[in-house]
Design a protein around this motif. Structure first.
Motif, short mmCIF file in Angstrom:
data_model
loop_
_atom_site.label_atom_id
_atom_site.label_comp_id
_atom_site.label_asym_id
_atom_site.label_seq_id
_atom_site.Cartn_x
_atom_site.Cartn_y
_atom_site.Cartn_z
N GLN A 175 0.98 -1.20 -0.25
CA GLN A 175 0.06 -0.09 -0.10
C GLN A 175 0.87 1.39 -0.16
O GLN A 175 0.39 2.14 -0.49
N ARG A 219 4.34 14.47 -1.22
CA ARG A 219 3.39 13.73 -0.84
C ARG A 219 3.40 12.56 -0.29
O ARG A 219 2.62 12.19 0.77
N ARG A 223 2.18 11.01 3.47
CA ARG A 223 1.15 10.24 3.94
C ARG A 223 1.55 8.96 4.24
O ARG A 223 0.98 8.45 5.23
N ASN A 224 2.87 8.20 3.96
CA ASN A 224 3.44 7.14 4.34
C ASN A 224 3.80 7.25 5.85
O ASN A 224 3.77 6.06 6.68
N TRP A 227 0.78 6.91 8.06
CA TRP A 227 0.18 5.57 7.99
C TRP A 227 1.24 4.56 8.86
O TRP A 227 0.58 3.88 9.52
N GLU A 268 -3.83 13.42 3.89
CA GLU A 268 -4.28 12.25 3.15
C GLU A 268 -4.07 10.96 4.03
O GLU A 268 -4.96 9.93 4.16
N GLY A 269 -2.74 11.04 4.67
CA GLY A 269 -2.44 9.95 5.93
C GLY A 269 -3.49 9.84 7.04
O GLY A 269 -3.82 8.93 7.47
N ARG A 271 -6.58 10.89 6.65
CA ARG A 271 -7.95 10.61 6.17
C ARG A 271 -8.14 9.22 5.68
O ARG A 271 -9.18 8.48 5.86
N GLU A 272 -7.16 8.67 5.02
CA GLU A 272 -7.33 7.35 4.51
C GLU A 272 -6.82 6.13 5.37
O GLU A 272 -6.39 6.46 6.34
N PRO A 273 -7.65 5.02 5.11
CA PRO A 273 -7.10 3.84 5.82
C PRO A 273 -5.69 3.54 5.90
O PRO A 273 -5.32 3.54 4.88
N ALA A 274 -5.11 3.41 7.12
CA ALA A 274 -3.77 2.92 6.91
C ALA A 274 -3.14 1.37 6.78
O ALA A 274 -2.16 1.20 6.81
#
Length: 297
Positions: A175, A219, A223-224, A227, A268-269, A271-274
């Motif tokens: 991911q 970005r 994000r990572n 996560w 984004e990290g 908001r989005e599923p980790a």
């Protein structure tokens, strides 16, 4: 323990045929030939490599219709190696790297044979002049790149992984696509009681580069990172880690465009599923700290 059976895995996007040929030539010169070699075309057809016919061991090529990112491509190589069932250790090499010495694979095998709890071996990465960039030394501060020993992380460009360790802790976090996938894997390994060894005598020659050369760098790294800590850190350490890196990013980043991209990835990290949350134990936090890198830096 007997010398483990070693495979070499290379993931490429097909845009470096000359570099891959040179890398394969350096693999062919190893005094301990690999049992298998897997070359993955990540979203691309593979060219006809000149060195392929001279390579020792079994050579397997896999062409993927979609670019799965570096961790996703390496998972495909692992899947194929498990199907064969005759490999104990996989050595991952960047497609523009080069094994200068002919005894690298033999030395890898000796290290694993001597320590049954050795999970990961990190190589030293240096350019053609012998210089190792600071970001390629797996310790904090101005650390000597020639000082080996147990560490908390490893470099994606050149390393070895024990397959029984991966069977226990899981494979690469596909991911992530690019950035921080090594840290996710390293933290899981340490939490499960495996050791990570930085072995500077194992040299991968690699051109000097900047990670910011990738358009998605700011970005995706932000994000990572979010996560990563959501998946692996005790809850109380999550805001500490992210706070430290917000401050470091503000101090280090000179580009307004880069900062906008970084904070966009940061959000984004959040908001989005980790992915699966499997937080490390507090004794792992202490172990990482004793090794020189507490998991908030």
């Amino acid at each position: 323990m007997d010398t483990p059976r070693i495979a070499v895995a290379v993931v490429t996007m097909g845009n470096r045929p000359a570099e891959v040929d040179a890398l394969l030539e350096s693999v062919a010169k190893q005094d301990l030939p690999p049992t298998r070699i897997v070359i993955v075309g990540n979203g691309c057809p593979l060219p006809e490599f000149e060195q392929r016919l001279s390579l020792p061991g079994e050579v397997t090529t896999v062409e993927l219709d979609e670019n799965l990112g570096c961790p996703g491509g390496r998972n495909v190589a692992l899947e194929r190696l498990r199907e064969f069932g005759d490999v104990d250790v996989v050595v991952d090499l960047d497609d523009d790297g080069l094994l200068v010495d002919a005894d690298v694979l033999r030395r890898v095998g000796e290290l694993y044979a001597a320590d049954p709890r050795l999970g990961i071996v990190g190589f030293r990465i240096a350019d053609e002049t012998g210089e190792t960039q600071r970001r390629h030394v797996p310790r904090l501060g101005q650390s000597d790149p020639m000082r080996g020993g147990y560490v908390t992380g490893f470099l994606g460009g050149g390393h070895a992984l024990r397959l029984t360790m991966l069977d226990e802790i899981g494979d690469w976090p596909a991911q992530f696509f690019f950035a921080h996938e090594e840290t996710d894997l390293a933290w899981r390994a340490v939490d499960a009681g495996w050791r990570i060894l930085y072995a500077p005598e194992l040299l991968l020659q690699h051109p000097k580069t900047s990670p910011a050369r990738h358009a998605i760098y700011f970005r995706v790294t932000a994000r990572n990172r979010v996560w990563l800590v959501r998946r692996r850190l005790p809850l109380v350490l999550v805001p500490v880690h992210l706070g430290v890196w917000v401050l470091l990013t503000l101090v280090r980043t000179r580009s307004a465009r880069g900062l906008r991209a970084w904070f966009g990835g940061f959000l984004e990290g959040l908001r989005e599923p980790a992915g699966e949350r499997r937080a490390m134990r507090w004794r792992t936090v202490w172990r990482l700290t004793r090794l020189g890198r507490p998991p908030v830096i």
